[in-house]
Design an enzyme around this catalytic site. Structure first.
Site, PDB file in Angstrom:
ATOM      1  N   LYS A   1       0.843  -1.201   0.000  1.00  0.00           N
ATOM      2  CA  LYS A   1       0.000   0.000   0.000  1.00  0.00           C
ATOM      3  C   LYS A   1       0.873   1.244   0.000  1.00  0.00           C
ATOM      4  O   LYS A   1       0.662   2.175  -0.775  1.00  0.00           O
ATOM      5  CB  LYS A   1      -0.914   0.017   1.231  1.00  0.00           C
ATOM      6  CG  LYS A   1      -2.103  -0.908   1.118  1.00  0.00           C
ATOM      7  CD  LYS A   1      -2.828  -1.022   2.455  1.00  0.00           C
ATOM      8  CE  LYS A   1      -3.851  -2.148   2.383  1.00  0.00           C
ATOM      9  NZ  LYS A   1      -4.403  -2.514   3.675  1.00  0.00           N
TER      10      LYS A   1
ATOM     11  N   GLN B   1      -5.228  -1.370   9.576  1.00  0.00           N
ATOM     12  CA  GLN B   1      -5.043  -2.699   8.983  1.00  0.00           C
ATOM     13  C   GLN B   1      -5.639  -3.772   9.891  1.00  0.00           C
ATOM     14  O   GLN B   1      -5.375  -3.800  11.086  1.00  0.00           O
ATOM     15  CB  GLN B   1      -3.548  -2.943   8.749  1.00  0.00           C
ATOM     16  CG  GLN B   1      -3.230  -4.251   8.076  1.00  0.00           C
ATOM     17  CD  GLN B   1      -3.727  -4.333   6.628  1.00  0.00           C
ATOM     18  OE1 GLN B   1      -3.785  -3.330   5.926  1.00  0.00           O
ATOM     19  NE2 GLN B   1      -4.094  -5.511   6.196  1.00  0.00           N
TER      20      GLN B   1
ATOM     21  N   ASP C   1     -11.333   2.903   3.899  1.00  0.00           N
ATOM     22  CA  ASP C   1     -11.721   1.493   3.810  1.00  0.00           C
ATOM     23  C   ASP C   1     -13.232   1.354   3.580  1.00  0.00           C
ATOM     24  O   ASP C   1     -13.699   0.288   3.191  1.00  0.00           O
ATOM     25  CB  ASP C   1     -11.384   0.784   5.135  1.00  0.00           C
ATOM     26  CG  ASP C   1     -10.203  -0.171   5.012  1.00  0.00           C
ATOM     27  OD1 ASP C   1      -9.951  -0.658   3.902  1.00  0.00           O
ATOM     28  OD2 ASP C   1      -9.549  -0.424   6.043  1.00  0.00           O
TER      29      ASP C   1
HETATM   30  N1  GUN Z   1      -6.822  -6.736   5.907  1.00  0.00           N
HETATM   31  C1  GUN Z   1      -7.014  -7.466   4.800  1.00  0.00           C
HETATM   32  N2  GUN Z   1      -7.682  -6.745   3.880  1.00  0.00           N
HETATM   33  C2  GUN Z   1      -7.920  -5.539   4.411  1.00  0.00           C
HETATM   34  C3  GUN Z   1      -8.559  -4.354   3.958  1.00  0.00           C
HETATM   35  O1  GUN Z   1      -9.076  -4.252   2.843  1.00  0.00           O
HETATM   36  N3  GUN Z   1      -8.588  -3.313   4.823  1.00  0.00           N
HETATM   37  C4  GUN Z   1      -8.059  -3.394   6.053  1.00  0.00           C
HETATM   38  N4  GUN Z   1      -8.136  -2.325   6.824  1.00  0.00           N
HETATM   39  N5  GUN Z   1      -7.454  -4.462   6.517  1.00  0.00           N
HETATM   40  C5  GUN Z   1      -7.388  -5.524   5.699  1.00  0.00           C
END
Ligand code: GUN
Length: 281
Positions: free
Chosen positions: A50, A94, A117
């Protein structure tokens, strides 16, 4: 029929390039902060990817890393600081979080205007009500892929396999918003294979390796595989038995290289959208 492969890597690259071009015209750099708690190794990989993609597209991106022993109060304090920081446009906590922290509490603490998100209940409610808001990245990426594949959505029978908060439910809302006739199927659905076979658009998001077999796929269907599962042999496979399904589908996403790359591209798209919305008041 042999399916056309929907190349998510290429579509994601195109989207990231368009976002970078838009950011280059702005008098500021949209700010993204990823909060990671603990040392889950898969999260480490996601978070690095990311950060890298965000920086390459011109975002001001950073990761805040809290120890695995961090308390819920400590995480909420970090989120409150980011909520108050005018340079921060997008906040992503996350998941998964360590057991001493309630994920719902962390999600609800994020300013909905910075919730890139799209997990905050206010944004989930807006999506369900058909109102504009920040939309979860993976389902948003699937909509991009369907459009790219030339799917005719209006009136189409769409089936979403899986009812998670992160993918299945928002996915169904987005398809409904695009005038599909939507079915949400899940582990308790009776005669799942027959339900899937009726679908013109099949989105699999259950997290069970190769659960969707070839004879679950209708001739000429468009199949989107959200699953990323690691087999005992260490191979990555989706929720769909790819080769079997590809012999019946009109178009299908591979794993890896399908939905996966779209999630980060859509996170960046959400961050730019959030930045522009906040600065327009
Ligand atoms: N962990 C795995 N996929 C995601 C996601 O799309 N967003 C977040 N915040 N955590 C994750």
């Amino acid at each position: 029929m042999t399916a056309r492969i929907i190349d998510g890597k290429q579509v994601a690259e195109g989207l990231r390039t368009r976002l970078a071009a838009r950011i280059a015209t702005l008098p500021f750099r949209p700010g993204l902060r990823v909060v990671r708690v603990g040392d889950d190794p898969a999260s480490g990989v996601y978070v690095r990817n990311k950060d890298r993609a965000a920086a390459a597209a011109g975002f001001d991106s950073a990761t805040l890393h809290l120890p695995p022993t961090a308390t819920e109060a400590e995480l909420l304090a970090v989120i409150a600081e980011l909520n108050a920081d005018p340079a921060v446009d997008g906040i992503l906590v996350q998941l998964p979080l360590p057991p001493q922290i309630r994920a719902e509490a962390a999600i609800a603490a994020v300013d909905p205007a910075k919730d890139v998100d799209g997990f905050h209940p206010l944004n989930a409610g807006r999506l369900a009500a058909g109102q504009p808001g920040l939309v979860p990245c993976t389902p948003k990426g699937v909509m991009h892929l369907l459009r790219e594949a030339g799917a005719r959505l209006r009136g189409a029978r769409a089936l979403v396999l899986g009812r998670s908060q992160i993918v299945g439910r928002p996915m169904a809302q987005l398809l409904l918003g695009a005038d599909c006739t939507v079915t949400i199927a899940h582990s308790r659905t009776r005669d799942l294979a027959a339900e899937c076979r009726r679908a013109e658009i099949l989105v699999a998001a259950v997290g069970r390796p190769e659960m969707v077999r070839g004879d679950w796929v209708g001739e000429g269907a468009i199949v989107i595989d959200v699953g990323i599962n690691r087999t005992a042999e260490g191979k990555l496979v989706g929720d769909v038995a790819f080769a079997e399904a590809a012999s019946r589908a009109a178009a299908i996403t591979p794993v890896p290289g399908g939905v996966g790359p779209m999630t980060i591209a859509c996170l960046l798209e959400n961050t730019l959208d959030a930045a522009l919305a906040r600065r327009q008041g």
